[in-house]
Design an enzyme around this catalytic site. Sequence first.
Site, PDB file in Angstrom:
ATOM      1  N   SER A 170       0.756  -1.288  -0.016  1.00  0.00           N
ATOM      2  CA  SER A 170       0.003   0.010   0.118  1.00  0.00           C
ATOM      3  C   SER A 170       0.749   1.191  -0.038  1.00  0.00           C
ATOM      4  CB  SER A 170      -0.948  -0.167   1.243  1.00  0.00           C
ATOM      5  OG  SER A 170      -2.170   0.596   0.923  1.00  0.00           O
ATOM      6  N   ASP A 420      -8.360  -5.431  -6.458  1.00  0.00           N
ATOM      7  CA  ASP A 420      -8.025  -4.030  -5.518  1.00  0.00           C
ATOM      8  C   ASP A 420      -8.056  -2.717  -6.291  1.00  0.00           C
ATOM      9  OD1 ASP A 420      -6.846  -2.488  -3.777  1.00  0.00           O
ATOM     10  OD2 ASP A 420      -4.902  -3.177  -3.905  1.00  0.00           O
ATOM     11  N   HIS A 445      -5.952  -6.452  -2.069  1.00  0.00           N
ATOM     12  CA  HIS A 445      -4.981  -5.782  -1.445  1.00  0.00           C
ATOM     13  C   HIS A 445      -3.555  -6.435  -0.916  1.00  0.00           C
ATOM     14  CE1 HIS A 445      -3.595  -1.277  -0.963  1.00  0.00           C
ATOM     15  NE2 HIS A 445      -3.896  -1.461   0.222  1.00  0.00           N
TER      16      HIS A 445
END
Length: 476
Positions: A170, A420, A445
């Site tokens: 991320s 995602d 994710h």
Amino acid sequence: MKMKTNWLCIHIVLMLFASVYAVGFYGLHFKGLEEPAWIGTRILDQKWMQQPIDHFNHRDNRTWLMRYYEEDKYFNGSGPIFIMLGGEWTINPGFLQSGLMHSLAKQHGALMFYTEHRYYGNSKPTQDISSDNMQYLNVDQALADVAYFIDNRKIQMNISNSKVIVFGGSYAGNMAAWIRTKYPHLIQGAVASSAPVYAKADFYAYYEVVTASLKRHDAQCATDVQTAFDQTEKLLASKGGPKKIRELFNLCENPNVKSTNDISYLMNFLSEIFASNVQYNKIVNGKSKISILCDTMTNASIGKPIERLAHLVNKEGDCIDVSYLEFVKKMRNDSWSSNPMKQWYFQTCHEFGYYQTSNSNQSVFGTLFHLDFFVNICTDVYGDYYENHLLENGIRRTNIMYGGIIPDVRNIIFVNGDVDPWHALSILHDINEFSPAILIHGSSHCQDLQSDDNEDVPELRAARERIKNIVSIWLQ
Ligand SMILES: *[C@@H]1O[C@H](CO)[C@@H](O)[C@H](O)[C@H]1NC(C)=O
Ligand SMILES: *[C@@H]1O[C@H](CO)[C@@H](O)[C@H](O)[C@H]1NC(C)=O
Ligand SMILES: *[C@@H]1O[C@H](CO)[C@@H](O)[C@H](O)[C@H]1NC(C)=O
Ligand SMILES: *[C@@H]1O[C@H](CO)[C@@H](O)[C@H](O)[C@H]1NC(C)=O
Ligand SMILES: *[C@@H]1O[C@H](CO)[C@@H](O)[C@H](O)[C@H]1NC(C)=O
Ligand SMILES: *[C@@H]1O[C@H](CO)[C@@H](O)[C@H](O)[C@H]1NC(C)=O
């Protein structure tokens, strides 16, 4: 005695919940990349390293203590160094015991670290988190912290010849890519998982991907979601509608239809139910979160689509407060808190944007949360200085400094899952033969950073194998 037993039970329940640490953001809420829990009896002490508050101003000599974890059980003094980079969350040593980096460390006899990002968790450079004190919170400073960390550890532990590989997911995936870009003499390779490296204010594509992921599961599901949001918007505009909305969604007050911020807040809140489930589309007992969501959204025996949507709102707890002013008031509190929202949102206001708006006709979540709403939060929470031009300039700066969607780099693997929503801001095509992009169909994710699991799609397992092979080549 009875009291004591109850407390014990509560304690156990809390521990069960705490066993999956969530990090990362969608919309206005905090959740995320699920960190493996630390299991077993081995104790890993937290450690601290002194860092400058400001790496870029020699007139400021103030320092603070950055937290990190270290695990050397596979290290014989001459293997590589692997670093899991902390992002906008409190670090937990689970990734030093399982997951992709851990399995590579075992294979290569690596020394492992997990560094905490400044201003998150227990790494607190300043007295509080007022806007003024958060001027030292940005990715440039955070990358410099890790650069100093590597230099310091190498000297202190006499391991200057060890190669360094960084891992991040991320926002920390951006950090992994960018630290390799910026300090290539310190870092020999990076795994950037689900990294939205392209900064953008109006990230309407987020809900386009959420929509596409629902559609791919069941086209009717996306249609019913769209109808539910249409019905909600119509009801908001009708006489007596706000009261019905309050009842349907367990709100504390009738939504204030005169306040566009309140309405945006409400519609964003409802959309985030879908965002959170799609972004972390975990499969439990053979059923994905998307399929559970869609089972409800397409179940006509619950009622009209808007009633099915209401079914998804948690009604067990207190009523839901969707007052924008109350939200702003809470966010303006300058005290350190366990919720990292204030710090992360601050970063979005001047570095990244990433605002997940309803500004696309390819998404099914209505039409009522626009870029203005998200920028209003910046101004209302952090001060007038944080307005639209500052955001635009900050985003431009981030893309200039780090290369946006066209970085000129070697030895960085960009990994994404096409379920995602964040993959829309990441790198999906090989940059060059030394910087491949891996797009995993059916994955969400940061799943590649975890250990293999029986519920994983085969492509996800294959991606982990490929990452391991590439990292092994870097270490030759
Ligand atoms: C920091 O700088 C101040 C002057 O700005 C000086 O008085 C002080 O001794 C310095 N502290 C350290 C630890 O170098
Ligand atoms: C330590 O481990 C590395 C990597 O596995 C290996 O190449 C090296 O030979 C080992 N050194 C010693 C002294 O065991
Ligand atoms: C540091 O490591 C080198 C080998 O990598 C060794 O020759 C040297 O003695 C070590 N120095 C100290 C102070 O341990
Ligand atoms: C649909 O909802 C009803 C009422 O809540 C429930 O009894 C039924 O099991 C649901 N059907 C499916 C297929 O989930
Ligand atoms: C601010 O937050 C702190 C810590 O969460 C809390 O103790 C305090 O009461 C809050 N202050 C206000 C004015 O709400
Ligand atoms: C959707 O948006 C695109 C781009 O803004 C536009 O060209 C198109 O006409 C729109 N389609 C509909 C059905 O509104």
